[in-house]
Design an enzyme around this catalytic site. Structure first.
Site, mmCIF file in Angstrom:
data_model
loop_
_atom_site.group_PDB
_atom_site.id
_atom_site.type_symbol
_atom_site.label_atom_id
_atom_site.label_comp_id
_atom_site.label_asym_id
_atom_site.label_seq_id
_atom_site.Cartn_x
_atom_site.Cartn_y
_atom_site.Cartn_z
ATOM 1 C CG ASP A 1 7.893 25.115 33.855
ATOM 2 O OD1 ASP A 1 8.997 25.676 34.021
ATOM 3 O OD2 ASP A 1 7.166 24.791 34.802
ATOM 4 C CB SER A 2 11.219 22.181 35.191
ATOM 5 O OG SER A 2 10.659 23.173 36.031
ATOM 6 N N GLY B 1 15.749 23.486 39.294
ATOM 7 C CA GLY B 1 16.392 24.578 40.029
ATOM 8 C C GLY B 1 17.587 24.200 40.869
ATOM 9 C CB CYS C 1 11.691 26.483 32.863
ATOM 10 S SG CYS C 1 12.729 25.929 34.207
ATOM 11 C CG ASN C 2 12.193 32.306 35.691
ATOM 12 O OD1 ASN C 2 12.429 33.495 35.657
ATOM 13 N ND2 ASN C 2 10.955 31.846 35.612
ATOM 14 C CB THR C 3 16.013 26.707 36.252
ATOM 15 O OG1 THR C 3 15.383 27.120 37.457
ATOM 16 C CG2 THR C 3 17.342 26.064 36.558
ATOM 17 C CD GLU D 1 4.967 21.968 42.129
ATOM 18 O OE1 GLU D 1 5.005 20.775 42.428
ATOM 19 O OE2 GLU D 1 5.407 22.423 41.048
ATOM 20 C CB CYS E 1 10.945 31.062 40.267
ATOM 21 S SG CYS E 1 10.458 29.332 40.419
ATOM 22 C CB THR E 2 7.475 28.841 36.588
ATOM 23 O OG1 THR E 2 8.123 27.891 37.446
ATOM 24 C CG2 THR E 2 8.086 28.818 35.216
ATOM 25 C CG HIS E 3 6.231 27.271 41.084
ATOM 26 N ND1 HIS E 3 7.056 26.863 40.064
ATOM 27 C CD2 HIS E 3 5.536 26.169 41.477
ATOM 28 C CE1 HIS E 3 6.885 25.568 39.856
ATOM 29 N NE2 HIS E 3 5.973 25.125 40.691
HETATM 30 N N1 DGL Z 1 10.303 26.115 36.596
HETATM 31 C C1 DGL Z 1 11.382 26.382 37.507
HETATM 32 C C2 DGL Z 1 11.861 27.820 37.291
HETATM 33 O O1 DGL Z 1 11.153 28.680 36.837
HETATM 34 C C3 DGL Z 1 10.997 26.134 38.946
HETATM 35 C C4 DGL Z 1 10.827 24.671 39.301
HETATM 36 C C5 DGL Z 1 12.111 23.869 39.144
HETATM 37 O O2 DGL Z 1 13.033 24.022 39.967
HETATM 38 O O3 DGL Z 1 12.182 23.111 38.179
HETATM 39 O O4 DGL Z 1 12.992 28.103 37.586
#
Ligand code: DGL
Length: 268
Positions: free
Chosen positions: A10-11, A43, A73-75, A152, A184-186
């Site tokens: 993940d990012s 993102g 990470c979705n991005t 966060e 998105c992960t969050h």
């Molecule tokens: N992990 C990113 C996602 O799921 C969200 C945080 C980022 O922008 O890196 O897209």
């Protein structure tokens, strides 16, 4: 059977929502988690940059003798996975496909929302996948950049979260969607707030959960499942200060993260 660990990328810290689901579905698997905390957010970055960062991260994970990679990470799943699949031979599973499939399976009125980072929404990855499966679908994508910092801060159930969600989700309500992908992960952490804003009327699709299910199937089909039934261990690596990851991550994972090591990712 293969007892080597799964790599989870993940990012940053948000990918722990995916790790949590993986531990539940695959308790016997060892995991090596890498969060690129020095370079988050992905993102709002360009495709080229996300690809560069992601390939470096995969190279790091490969030094840990992993058997497969789950891209939490979705991005990165949206912008860089295709490129990585061309470069590396290891099985790589992202969150887009499982999330998109689940949304198509549950929608009744074919009106689906998807929320995520700017990168994920603008890439049209979720939208394209869903339209391929259901060409008549009306899909509305909205980027919600303020959700990541809210989670966060640990404010996922606060008034700030509610007001922000109300503003972002207004257009989705107007379109009368019956399903929403939390892309998105969050965002799975915000699901109670989102559900409240949508008055409990919309199916919330959690790609973290769907991806863990898909990972189980992928390991089985590739004969990569661990021989252990439970007792899998997790190692954590980050590219910036481990303390911050520990604090926010403990809140997402709902347990203390004992040891986190720092990696110099720029050298990979
Ligand atoms: N992990 C990113 C996602 O799921 C969200 C945080 C980022 O922008 O890196 O897209």
């Amino acid at each position: 059977m293969d007892d080597r660990p799964i790599g989870v990328f993940d990012s940053g810290v948000g990918g722990l929502t995916v790790l949590k689901e993986l531990i539940e579905k695959l308790p016997g698997e060892d995991v090596v988690y890498f969060g690129d905390t020095a370079r988050i957010p992905y993102g709002s970055r360009s495709k080229e940059t996300v690809i560069k960062y992601f390939l470096q991260s995969v190279r790091f994970l490969l030094t840990k003798d992993i058997k497969a990679i789950v891209v939490a990470c979705n991005t990165a799943s949206a912008l860089a996975m295709e490129e990585a699949q061309k470069v590396f031979e290891i099985p790589i599973l992202g969150v887009i496909e499982p999330g998109a499939e689940a949304a198509i399976a549950v929608t009744r009125n074919s009106k689906i929302g998807v929320i995520g980072t700017e990168g994920t929404i603008n890439s049209q990855s979720y939208q394209r996948r869903m339209r391929r499966m259901l060409p008549s679908a009306e899909i509305i994508g909205i980027s919600c950049p303020l959700f990541v910092p809210i989670v966060e801060e640990g404010w996922e159930n606060s008034d700030v979260a509610f007001m922000t969600a109300k503003q972002y989700l207004l257009e989705l309500k107007e379109h009368n969607i019956d399903s929403l992908v939390l892309g998105c992960t969050h965002y799975p952490t915000l699901r109670y707030t989102i559900d409240k804003v949508l008055e409990g009327k919309v199916n919330l699709i959690n790609p973290a959960y769907e991806t863990a299910k898909a990972a189980k199937i992928m390991l089985k089909e590739s004969n990569l499942t661990s021989s252990r039934i439970d007792g899998g261990k997790c190692e954590f690596y980050v590219s910036d200060d481990p303390e911050k990851f520990k604090r926010i991550g403990g809140n997402i994972l709902k347990k203390e993260i004992a040891s986190i090591r720092k990696v110099n990712i720029e050298n990979m």
